[in-house]
Design an enzyme around this catalytic site. Structure first.
Site, mmCIF file in Angstrom:
data_model
loop_
_atom_site.group_PDB
_atom_site.id
_atom_site.type_symbol
_atom_site.label_atom_id
_atom_site.label_comp_id
_atom_site.label_asym_id
_atom_site.label_seq_id
_atom_site.Cartn_x
_atom_site.Cartn_y
_atom_site.Cartn_z
ATOM 1 N N ASN A 1 26.320 50.347 28.681
ATOM 2 C CA ASN A 1 25.889 49.050 28.137
ATOM 3 C C ASN A 1 24.535 48.544 28.624
ATOM 4 O O ASN A 1 23.870 47.809 27.902
ATOM 5 C CB ASN A 1 26.990 47.998 28.291
ATOM 6 C CG ASN A 1 27.342 47.718 29.709
ATOM 7 O OD1 ASN A 1 27.063 48.506 30.598
ATOM 8 N ND2 ASN A 1 27.959 46.578 29.949
ATOM 9 N N GLY B 1 31.614 50.776 35.512
ATOM 10 C CA GLY B 1 32.326 51.172 34.298
ATOM 11 C C GLY B 1 33.663 50.483 34.209
ATOM 12 O O GLY B 1 33.864 49.407 34.788
ATOM 13 N N GLU C 1 31.794 48.618 40.305
ATOM 14 C CA GLU C 1 31.446 47.425 39.515
ATOM 15 C C GLU C 1 32.202 47.574 38.199
ATOM 16 O O GLU C 1 31.806 48.359 37.338
ATOM 17 C CB GLU C 1 29.929 47.371 39.269
ATOM 18 C CG GLU C 1 29.087 47.236 40.531
ATOM 19 C CD GLU C 1 29.231 45.878 41.206
ATOM 20 O OE1 GLU C 1 29.718 44.927 40.563
ATOM 21 O OE2 GLU C 1 28.886 45.775 42.389
ATOM 22 N N CYS D 1 29.511 43.210 31.018
ATOM 23 C CA CYS D 1 30.666 43.068 31.919
ATOM 24 C C CYS D 1 30.976 41.603 32.214
ATOM 25 O O CYS D 1 32.120 41.262 32.497
ATOM 26 C CB CYS D 1 30.430 43.831 33.203
ATOM 27 S SG CYS D 1 28.790 43.563 33.861
#
Ligand code: NAP
Length: 475
Positions: free
Chosen positions: A152, A228, A248, A282
């Site tokens: 992303n 991820g 993360e 995220c």
């Protein structure tokens, strides 16, 4: 067709197998990308291990200088970087340019951090028996760092691993997401021009199940830094043994809107937090809890703004949103919307697809057990539910497996401080959306959102080992 090879030990290495890479938006073939096997991973780790003493002995000013040169090269090639991100990730070009600017900033911070890695002196005589000793700590590089990254933010999230690893004096093996290898391979070119020694930076493209697994098993790898999904992150942690692990992971980030706040200033922020890069962020805003006093007004303004966003090609200047990363994700999103509807939710905007694009979707009155509420949606879907107090909002925010960041808009300082204390997340944003991030702040989650912190100074700490030296001054 362009063939993209592996980057190992400072050279381009042919793989036995190549796989086609397609644009998520148009389906156009972008490149044939090396699909590494385990032997390729072993080669990359061996090269990194060989470069370990070179990196460990490199003076701080030289590590900083490599990062400074990389910053210049990124600035000179900014448009090419943005184009690559737009093509491989279907990120609208204006948003992709924003990511490149942030990437430049991230490496600038890394260059600065390279010059201030230090320990402290310890007053040993504070303990009986500790007299006549001078003691100090130093921070030493860990060794080979394996970085596994998501699709992303293919440049900036790579920068959050590569930047601090170089700053700390560690060699790196990077495994980018299968969908977004092009920007990482371009980074390899730039880092080579910036003077990285051979083997100090390697890129191994291929499947997470093969490349990632091999990296986790290899004893020469001293740290796995992973960004991820929670499922993959938790599996990595379970297999990593004594390796240092930074994770993360995902979230279902939430915002509380108290009564009395100025909705006109909040709405554009909240809409961009929910729909930037089609919600594939995220800390994308997924749940909004609005005080009943302002709920109807908030919904009306939010829906109007959401409907004004333009869905289109990532290469068009005025596109706000484009395709989701895969058709499977469009299907999943529609199924989750349908499930929420079955449980009583109202669709106030969107809920429809156009090719691989999903229109900005706003859901009201969503059951907390619906997947769009309790799982990570990673799509342009946001729910807005009514609350009768901020305390109720805080309870909803905390009723989650995740805890990355949360936001609250309130004019009451006591309410703000209470929220700061009670919200179970890695970062609380007061009078802002949970999607706020600048690149040097400590960033990371609690619960299933991860372990460890990024943000250059904090990542450097994770990527170094504290070593104590005690000097006995009298024998
Ligand atoms: P993903 O599917 O978990 O993939 C992330 C990386 O892990 C990819 O390089 C993937 O390779 C690799 N991988 C897959 N299976 C693996 C395995 N068994 N062992 C080792 N590596 C493996 O995540 P994604 O879909 O790319 O990214 C979206 C997720 O990332 C969301 O959950 C999002 O919240 C999270 N995220 C978190 C942050 C943060 O800072 N907290 C930032 C951005 C994104 P392949 O591509 O080859 O499968």
């Amino acid at each position: 067709m362009v063939k993209k090879h592996l980057f190992i030990n400072g050279t381009w290495v042919e793989a036995r197998e190549y796989r086609p890479l397609y644009s998520p938006f148009s389906g156009e073939l972008l490149a044939e990308v090396a699909f590494a096997d385990e032997a390729d991973v072993d080669k990359a780790v061996a090269a990194a291990e060989q470069a370990r003493p070179v990196m460990a002995q490199m003076p701080a000013h030289q590590r900083a200088s490599i990062l400074e040169k990389l910053v210049l090269l990124l600035e000179q090639n900014a448009e090419e970087c943005a184009r690559l991100i737009a093509l491989e990730a279907a990120k609208p070009i204006a948003t992709a340019r924003g990511e490149v600017s942030r990437t430049v900033m991230t490496y600038k911070f890394a260059a600065e951090e390279a010059k201030r890695i230090h320990g402290e002196t310890i007053p040993m005589d504070a303990a009986a028996g500790g007299e006549n000793r001078v003691a100090y700590t130093v921070r030493r590089p860990l060794g080979v760092v394996a970085a596994i990254t998501p699709f992303n933010f293919p440049m900036n999230l790579v920068a959050h691993k590569v930047g601090p690893a170089i700053a700390a004096g560690n060699p790196i093996v990077l495994k980018p997401a299968t969908q977004t290898p092009l920007s990482s391979l371009f980074l390899a070119e730039l880092l080579q021009q910036a003077g990285m020694p051979p083997g100090a930076f390697n890129v191994v493209t291929g499947s997470g199940g093969i490349v990632g697994e091999r990296l986790i098993q290899d004893e020469r790898v001293k740290m796995i830094t992973f960004t991820g999904s929670p499922a993959v992150g938790i599996a990595i942690r379970n297999k990593a043994g004594l390796k240092r692990v930074t994770l993360e992971l995902g979230s279902n980030s939430a915002l509380i809107v108290d009564q009395g706040v100025d909705l006109d200033t909040i709405i554009p922020r909240a809409v961009s937090g929910a729909f930037a890069f089609a919600g594939q962020v995220c800390i994308s805003l997924q749940r909004v809890y609005v005080h009943e006093q302002v709920y109807d007004q908030f919904v009306e303004k939010f829906v109007e703004k959401a409907k004004s966003l333009k869905v289109g090609s990532p290469l068009e200047e005025d596109s706000d949103l484009s395709a989701l990363i895969s058709p499977k994700d469009v299907e999943r999103s529609l199924a989750w919307i349908e499930e929420a509807k079955q449980q009583g939710a109202v669709v106030a905007a969107g809920g429809i697809r156009d090719g691989n694009c999903l229109y900005p979707t706003v859901l009201l009155d969503v059951d907390p057990g619906a997947k769009v509420s309790c799982q990570e949606v990673f799509a342009p879907i946001v729910l807005i539910n009514k609350i009768s107090s901020v305390a109720e909002g805080i309870a909803h925010v905390n009723d989650s497996r995740y805890g990355l960041q949360a936001g609250i808009y309130t004019n009451d300082v006591h309410t703000a401080l209470k929220a700061a204390e009670q919200l179970e997340v890695g970062g609380v944003m007061i009078n802002d959306i949970p999607t706020f991030r600048v690149d040097h702040m400590p960033y990371g989650g609690v619960k299933e959102s991860g372990v460890g912190r990024e943000g250059l100074k904090y990542a450097v700490e994770e990527m170094t080992e504290l070593k104590l030296v005690v000097f006995h001054t009298h024998s």
